[in-house]
Design an enzyme around this catalytic site. Structure first.
Site, mmCIF file in Angstrom:
data_model
loop_
_atom_site.group_PDB
_atom_site.id
_atom_site.type_symbol
_atom_site.label_atom_id
_atom_site.label_comp_id
_atom_site.label_asym_id
_atom_site.label_seq_id
_atom_site.Cartn_x
_atom_site.Cartn_y
_atom_site.Cartn_z
ATOM 1 N NE ARG A 1 -14.656 -25.164 -2.369
ATOM 2 C CZ ARG A 1 -15.715 -24.816 -3.116
ATOM 3 N NH1 ARG A 1 -15.552 -24.223 -4.293
ATOM 4 N NH2 ARG A 1 -16.939 -25.093 -2.711
ATOM 5 N NE ARG B 1 -17.853 -29.099 -9.795
ATOM 6 C CZ ARG B 1 -17.889 -28.060 -8.960
ATOM 7 N NH1 ARG B 1 -16.778 -27.395 -8.696
ATOM 8 N NH2 ARG B 1 -19.014 -27.680 -8.409
ATOM 9 C CG HIS C 1 -13.409 -23.227 -11.201
ATOM 10 N ND1 HIS C 1 -12.784 -22.591 -10.164
ATOM 11 C CD2 HIS C 1 -14.713 -22.880 -11.131
ATOM 12 C CE1 HIS C 1 -13.681 -21.895 -9.482
ATOM 13 N NE2 HIS C 1 -14.864 -22.050 -10.055
ATOM 14 C CG ASP D 1 -18.216 -15.053 -8.704
ATOM 15 O OD1 ASP D 1 -17.651 -15.400 -9.758
ATOM 16 O OD2 ASP D 1 -19.045 -15.757 -8.095
ATOM 17 C CD GLU E 1 -12.961 -19.865 -12.543
ATOM 18 O OE1 GLU E 1 -13.841 -20.428 -13.228
ATOM 19 O OE2 GLU E 1 -13.204 -19.372 -11.431
HETATM 20 O O1 TA6 Z 1 -15.913 -19.476 -10.991
HETATM 21 C C1 TA6 Z 1 -16.530 -18.774 -9.991
HETATM 22 C C2 TA6 Z 1 -17.699 -19.561 -9.435
HETATM 23 O O2 TA6 Z 1 -18.622 -19.848 -10.440
HETATM 24 C C3 TA6 Z 1 -18.281 -18.776 -8.272
HETATM 25 O O3 TA6 Z 1 -19.507 -18.185 -8.567
HETATM 26 C C4 TA6 Z 1 -18.248 -19.726 -7.114
HETATM 27 O O4 TA6 Z 1 -19.448 -20.202 -6.709
HETATM 28 C C5 TA6 Z 1 -17.228 -20.757 -7.549
HETATM 29 O O5 TA6 Z 1 -17.250 -20.824 -8.923
HETATM 30 C C6 TA6 Z 1 -17.208 -22.109 -6.881
HETATM 31 O O6 TA6 Z 1 -18.229 -22.937 -7.305
HETATM 32 P P1 TA6 Z 1 -18.380 -24.383 -6.656
HETATM 33 O O7 TA6 Z 1 -19.556 -25.027 -7.349
HETATM 34 O O8 TA6 Z 1 -17.095 -25.111 -6.905
HETATM 35 O O9 TA6 Z 1 -18.608 -24.153 -5.171
#
Ligand code: TA6
Length: 317
Positions: free
Chosen positions: A73, A109, A184, A229, A288
């Site tokens: 994260r 990832r 991301h 989002d 992103e």
């Molecule tokens: O990029 C935005 C997103 O797709 C959101 O919808 C949110 O869920 C985020 O990514 C994080 O996703 P993750 O799978 O890392 O929890």
């Protein structure tokens, strides 16, 4: 590859070294004159980048679990070959043959990448990571791709992901490689509630918070005032994050990308994320560089596609 081999092949004394977390994640540590960085080989995941004279530019959640198979994260997760939950498609429908659900944001990832190249040039470090099909990718029908991920770690951070479709046009499984991709990027901001983003005025977006309804970004800078989002469509524009509370600007220039995603979980969504502190949303903002949805890439056999982001920081006094 283990730490000893990485050290033998790639270490640059005082500038590039390798180690392993107690949980077993290999990582590279860059301490170049222009910037410091940490990159995990799992996901080729850039977890920290700090250009000289600046505070860290990437957010990394203190609650992230640095463990094999767990998505990190923060930093720069590399998203490939699908964005978000897996969508149905010719090569993408259904669960794995062993019944496992598809991981959010693809398998890249959480896959182990190879380090293929490392060098100090001037005061910057250049690294190239590669990923080829593995058990996880094959389980979802991805058997004919090659990825090369080039990073230049300096005062400017340059990220370039090249995808190749290496199936032969004549073979039975040949055909276009259809994929989505994203850097991301979790940017560190002093207070997301005071941050602004410019570069997207007049751009259409799909609002994931409102059943993917299509909206138009109004003129002027965008501020973050709640869970955000959004998938901005058909945009190659440079975005600038005004980190007003942190008195700096983060500039994201890109090429080979027609989607920009802006994400901040805010209080409500952060509360649902086990790997984020309740107030963690305030310290991050994702802008992103991506190709998703209608901008997903269809790559013919033998073809390559590159997506690039160049990130720099300016003081705003
Ligand atoms: O990029 C935005 C997103 O797709 C959101 O919808 C949110 O869920 C985020 O990514 C994080 O996703 P993750 O799978 O890392 O929890």
């Amino acid at each position: 590859m283990e730490v000893v081999e990485l050290e033998e092949r790639f270490a640059v004394p005082g500038v590039l070294g390798f180690d392993k977390t107690p949980s077993g994640l290999l990582f590279a540590r860059v301490t170049a004159p222009a910037a410091e960085a940490t990159i995990y080989l799992q996901g080729a995941h850039l977890a920290g980048w700090q250009p000289a004279g600046q505070a860290p530019v990437l957010f990394l959640s203190p609650r992230t679990e640095l463990a094999p198979g767990k998505a990190i994260r923060g930093g720069v997760p590399v998203i490939f070959p699908w964005f978000g939950p897996r969508k149905a498609g010719p090569r993408q429908a259904g669960p794995r043959h062993d019944g496992h659900a598809a991981p959010s944001h693809g398998f890249a990832r959480t896959s182990e990448w190879e380090l293929a190249f490392a060098a100090l040039a001037g005061d910057e470090v250049h690294l190239t990571f590669t990923l080829a099909p593995n058990e996880a990718s094959r389980a979802f029908g991805f058997d004919h791709f090659k990825l090369a991920y080039r990073m230049t770690i300096g005062l400017t951070l340059t990220l370039e992901l090249t995808v190749a479709n290496d199936s032969a046009s004549g073979d039975s499984e040949g055909g276009p490689l259809l994929f989505e991709e994203a850097f991301h990027t979790y940017f560190a901001v002093a207070d997301a509630a005071k941050a602004i983003v410019t570069g997207l005025a007049g751009t259409a977006y799909l609002d994931k918070r409102d059943e993917m309804r299509r909206q138009l970004q109004p003129d002027g800078a965008m501020s973050i005032a709640g869970t955000t989002d959004r998938v901005y469509l058909d945009t190659a524009a440079t975005c600038v994050i005004g980190d007003v509370a942190g008195k700096r600007r983060i500039v994201v220039e890109k090429s080979g990308s027609l989607t920009t995603v802006v994400w901040n979980p805010w209080v409500e969504v952060a509360a649902t994320l086990a790997d984020m502190e309740p107030e963690g949303w305030r310290e991050m903002l994702c802008v992103e560089t991506a190709n998703v949805g209608d901008s997903a890439v269809a790559l013919e056999p033998g073809a390559t596609h590159s997506m690039r982001a160049a990130i720099s920081v300016e003081d705003a006094g």
